[in-house]
Structure formats: structure tokens, C-alpha cells
Design an enzyme around this catalytic site. Sequence first.
Site, PDB file in Angstrom:
ATOM      1  N   GLY A 147      -1.643  -3.179 -64.523  1.00  0.00           N
ATOM      2  CA  GLY A 147      -2.746  -2.279 -64.856  1.00  0.00           C
ATOM      3  C   GLY A 147      -2.522  -1.546 -66.176  1.00  0.00           C
ATOM      4  NE  ARG A 148       3.594   0.338 -65.753  1.00  0.00           N
ATOM      5  CZ  ARG A 148       3.651  -0.047 -64.474  1.00  0.00           C
ATOM      6  NH1 ARG A 148       2.600   0.116 -63.692  1.00  0.00           N
ATOM      7  NH2 ARG A 148       4.756  -0.602 -63.975  1.00  0.00           N
TER       8      ARG A 148
ATOM      9  CE  LYS B 174      -2.435   4.092 -55.523  1.00  0.00           C
ATOM     10  NZ  LYS B 174      -2.509   2.683 -55.885  1.00  0.00           N
TER      11      LYS B 174
ATOM     12  CE  LYS C 185      -3.120  -6.465 -61.172  1.00  0.00           C
ATOM     13  NZ  LYS C 185      -1.742  -6.311 -61.607  1.00  0.00           N
TER      14      LYS C 185
ATOM     15  CD  GLU D 182       1.637   3.423 -62.819  1.00  0.00           C
ATOM     16  OE1 GLU D 182       1.069   4.313 -62.171  1.00  0.00           O
ATOM     17  OE2 GLU D 182       1.020   2.475 -63.336  1.00  0.00           O
TER      18      GLU D 182
ATOM     19  CG  HIS E 193      -0.119  26.614 -84.815  1.00  0.00           C
ATOM     20  ND1 HIS E 193       0.252  27.668 -85.618  1.00  0.00           N
ATOM     21  CD2 HIS E 193      -0.359  25.567 -85.639  1.00  0.00           C
ATOM     22  CE1 HIS E 193       0.191  27.272 -86.889  1.00  0.00           C
ATOM     23  NE2 HIS E 193      -0.171  25.997 -86.930  1.00  0.00           N
TER      24      HIS E 193
ATOM     25  CD  GLU F  16      -7.595   8.178 -56.492  1.00  0.00           C
ATOM     26  OE1 GLU F  16      -7.710   7.002 -56.072  1.00  0.00           O
ATOM     27  OE2 GLU F  16      -6.508   8.780 -56.522  1.00  0.00           O
TER      28      GLU F  16
HETATM   29  O1  F6P Z   1      -1.835   4.344 -58.728  1.00  0.00           O
HETATM   30  C1  F6P Z   1      -1.313   3.681 -59.797  1.00  0.00           C
HETATM   31  C2  F6P Z   1      -2.143   2.470 -60.169  1.00  0.00           C
HETATM   32  O2  F6P Z   1      -1.866   1.438 -59.293  1.00  0.00           O
HETATM   33  C3  F6P Z   1      -1.882   2.069 -61.601  1.00  0.00           C
HETATM   34  O3  F6P Z   1      -0.785   1.265 -61.749  1.00  0.00           O
HETATM   35  C4  F6P Z   1      -3.169   1.435 -61.978  1.00  0.00           C
HETATM   36  O4  F6P Z   1      -3.315   1.349 -63.352  1.00  0.00           O
HETATM   37  C5  F6P Z   1      -4.148   2.379 -61.326  1.00  0.00           C
HETATM   38  O5  F6P Z   1      -3.526   2.756 -60.114  1.00  0.00           O
HETATM   39  C6  F6P Z   1      -5.517   1.833 -61.057  1.00  0.00           C
HETATM   40  O6  F6P Z   1      -5.487   0.715 -60.247  1.00  0.00           O
HETATM   41  P1  F6P Z   1      -6.740  -0.220 -60.100  1.00  0.00           P
HETATM   42  O7  F6P Z   1      -7.055  -0.783 -61.459  1.00  0.00           O
HETATM   43  O8  F6P Z   1      -6.355  -1.267 -59.122  1.00  0.00           O
HETATM   44  O9  F6P Z   1      -7.892   0.611 -59.600  1.00  0.00           O
END
Ligand code: F6P
Length: 548
Positions: free
Chosen positions: A267-268, A512, A206, A353, A384, A212
Amino acid sequence: MTSRTSLLTWQRLEQHASEMKNVHMNELFKADPQRFEKFSLKLPSMLLDFSKNIINQETLKMLFALARDINLETWRERMFAGERINFTEDRAVLHTALRNRSTKPIILDGVNITNEVERELALMQSFVELVRTGKWKGYSGKRITDVVNIGVGGSNLGPQMVTEALKQYSDNSLDVHYVSNVDGTQIADVLRPLNPEKVLFIVSSKTFTTTETMTNANTAKKWLASSSFNESAIANHFVAVTVNKDNALKFGIEKQNIFGMWDWVGGRFSLWSAIGLPIALDLGFDKFIELLEGAHDIDQHFFQTELESNAPVILALLSVWNCTFLGAQSQAILPYDQSLHMLSAYLQQAEMESNGKSVDWDGNAINYPTVPSIWGELGINGQHAFYQYLHQSNNVVPSDFIGSVESVTPVKGHHETLMANFFAQTQALMCGVDETQVRADLKAKGRTKEYINKVAPHKIHKGNRPTNSILMTRISPYSLGSLIALYEHKIFVQGIILKICSFDQWGVELGKGLANKIQDELSSGELSDNHDSSTTGLIDFYKESLQK
Ligand code: F6P
């Protein structure tokens, strides 16, 4: 605004909870033969049985009274109408617009966003068709065989969970892979068997700033360049999904290969947008639309149905009842359907979240338990592993059991065994077995008195452990869309009841920011002397060990 605890409806629930704590569900079932009929409801693709909770009709009445007291119905309207209810980020919350299958316009800042959504869906559709039919070629003229989605959190969990769940609906014209972890092991493993001439990367972010994801995307770009000897191959092999088109352009992705999304989608909650591209590529666009339709029908149910018959509202109120009023601290998600093996991981982000917060809308510290920690695993594997804890530990873990009437992959003799376990576990968690019964059973087996005295206490199950059972007719794009939307709205309602801003995630920022600073220190070799002794010690050990 008044605090929740000062409301009479809240205080009545507190009082009622102190009474209900001493009630066993076995008594409630004995007293009312109609309990299942009263405390279950049917939706087009599923049955929800919530009768195995420590509730009676009075409890529900009080919970609905609380919901009305805090104007839940108005909040629901405000969300669907696009009001900026995500007020800490000054954003609307309109993931429901992404799956608005009606022609009803949704106006935000004077713009009918339904048209924008339709435009984006049309772009997705033509792209999906080009790739799936082989008309979209890699740099050397070969058709695409593999799609690698690079993204994390909401840009990974939703699409991957759905891809896994709907595997049986894929015609396998493409293989879809996911890379979310910045640990190079994952991308190396994914790329090793692939032919760069036939791979399409989706960089899904987004913000297009997530470290990462950007690290993985750069590695993918280099991997492609080292095979094609040409960075321009990026045009055939990279698409992006983002709000931040400028950053995607800077990364080198062609303008026409950038799919948009909007800041009014969290995002979620974004798998319904172009973030769901890997799902559509895997299943075909028609099935992606069926997923949206399943969700849309739950949106309608949630929006139109009175609270008393409203599935997400009931699930949310029960969660508040179990956690805030009865004191449970975690909740398990236990799918009895292999296809839902990623559901608990997905719901962990969706719920924790969203509502894992301790300050209310007015910025005041919340003095009541909010949402539980969410965890879980496929039910049979869990049986189990950790069900011992569910049955006999001192901590009560309300659990959602989710199974299907019909398996998508019928294998003779399997499904019945699976579902027998589903039914048995919810029954055992509720009924338990008392000392008299334990002793009688051991006696019937011919055990000695000494043995019975020694072992009996260990075999007692107190029971009275709440469960919800969600029985799906069958996992399909439609029913899965419904299931996800059911939980999304549940999370929204919980947030409103608990007075939590569910749509921001400030809690992920601190770590972060620190990681970025420490990464700079690691690469420059100049360690800050502002760290605590533990962090300094860890970094020193890491650096010294690297040098050896
Ligand atoms: O670190 C949490 C977050 O901001 C989430 O809310 C989001 O889904 C994820 O990182 C990834 O964010 P992006 O889509 O901006 O890379």
C-alpha cells in the site's frame, strides 16, 4: 542465520562509533578541504550532500563492508527479480515494475507483469482523458468538475502528497479532494460545497475492507443517492482501485469502473499504480508518466550503481550509522519548498510502517536500535517552532533538508531568503558556536561581565548535528518521482541491513481488530467485561456523556 551483531563488520562499526562519538565535524572539515567533493553526489535532478555527518572515509568503508557482508547486492537483485522477499505474506515486492519504462519483461509466476502494468496504464489513460475532456458525464449529463479520492494510508498519503507537490503543474480542469479520516467532519467539509451531479468518487483501497474507507464510501454513496434519487447513478460517479474486485462489485461499482492492482505492491509503495489515479486526473496522464520516469531512473541508478556511489544505499547506511551506531532516536524531514509540505507525513508511513519493527527475519528479538521515528514540517515553519530543540536539546536529531534551486512559483525576493535559511541552518547545526565565540560576541556588543557570565552558557550551540542536504533542481513530476523512489530504496536497504521484514505491517492489525470489537459493543450496548479498568472507564464515560 547469524545475528547482525555477531558479524565482524558490525562489531568494527560499533568500535568505530565509540571513537567517532568524540569527533566534531568542524575538525573533519578543517582536516579535509575536499570533504564536500568526497561526500556528495549528483543525480540527474538533484544533488545529495552528506558531508555534514559524523563520518570519515573509514566510516563509509566500514558501512559498505557491512552492506557487502550481508549480501545487499544479492537482496537488491532478488527484489527486482520478483522473489517473494515479503516472506511473512509470501509476496513479491515489485513496485518497481509499476514504473518500468523499459521494455524489459518482468516475469512473476510465469506471467510477464510488465504487460499487465501496461494494460492497466492504458485503461487509466483512456479514463483520465474521458474525464478531463468532459466526455465522461455525471448522471444528469453534466461534466465532472470535482474528484474525491476516498482512501487512507498508502491509498491516500502518496497521491495526496504528490497532488499537493505538483499543484503548479495542474491545468485545474478538475478539482481533486481527499477524504481519509473516518471522522465525519472531513467528508462533510469536503462534500458541502460540491454538486453531486459533477462529482466523481474514487474508492481507493487495496483490500476494499478498510473500515474507515468503507464508512466514507458508504456516506458518499448515500450523499449521491439523496441527490440523484437513484442508486444507479453510482455507475457515473464511482470508480474503485483495488485488488479485491469482488468487494468493489458488491459495493455496487460497475465492473468496467474497477481498476486493478496487485498483491505484489505494498500500500505505501502504490502511488505508481492506479492508486495514483487522482494524480493523473489532476495533472493529465503525460505528467503522471513523467513521475514514473523519474522513479524509473532512480530504480536504474539503485540497481546498477556500485554501492559507493549509490544514493539510496548511502542514505540508508547513514541512517543506520546515525541511529543504530550513534544512538539517534528520531529523524526530521525538513522541506524548504512549500510544495513538499506533506513529504514528512508521507515518509512517516513509508519508513515507520516498513521498518518500525523489533523482530528479525528469524523471529528473534532485535537487540539494537532499528529505525528512528520520522517527523518534520516545512523548514521555515519549523525554524520558528521546534528548531530550538534541534540546535540545543540533549537529543541529536539527524535531519534531511530538502530544497530546490529554482522555485516553481517565483515571487521576487522570496526564494533567496528561503534558501539562505536552508544553507544557514545546516551550517549552524554543524558548526555550532563555542563559549569563546559567544563571550567574544557579547563583549563586542558592549555587554557587562556579569551579563556575559549569566547568559553565555545559554547561547552555546554544541553543533555536530548531522544533516543531509538534498538540493533538487526544481520540483517537477520527474524530479518528485526520483525523490520518492530515492527514499523507497533507502527504506528497503535499511530493512536489509537491520534484518527487518520491511513489507508487512502486522503491527496495525491488533488495534484494528480491537476497534471492530469495541464498535460492536458500542452499537449493541453490551460491553464486554474483558476490558481493563481504564478502557472500561473511558467507554463508560463516553456512553454516559452521550446519554445526557
Ligand atoms: O492500516 C495500515 C494499512 O494496511 C496500510 O498499510 C495501507 O496503506 C492502509 O492500511 C490502507 O489499506 P487499504 O488500501 O487496503 O484500504
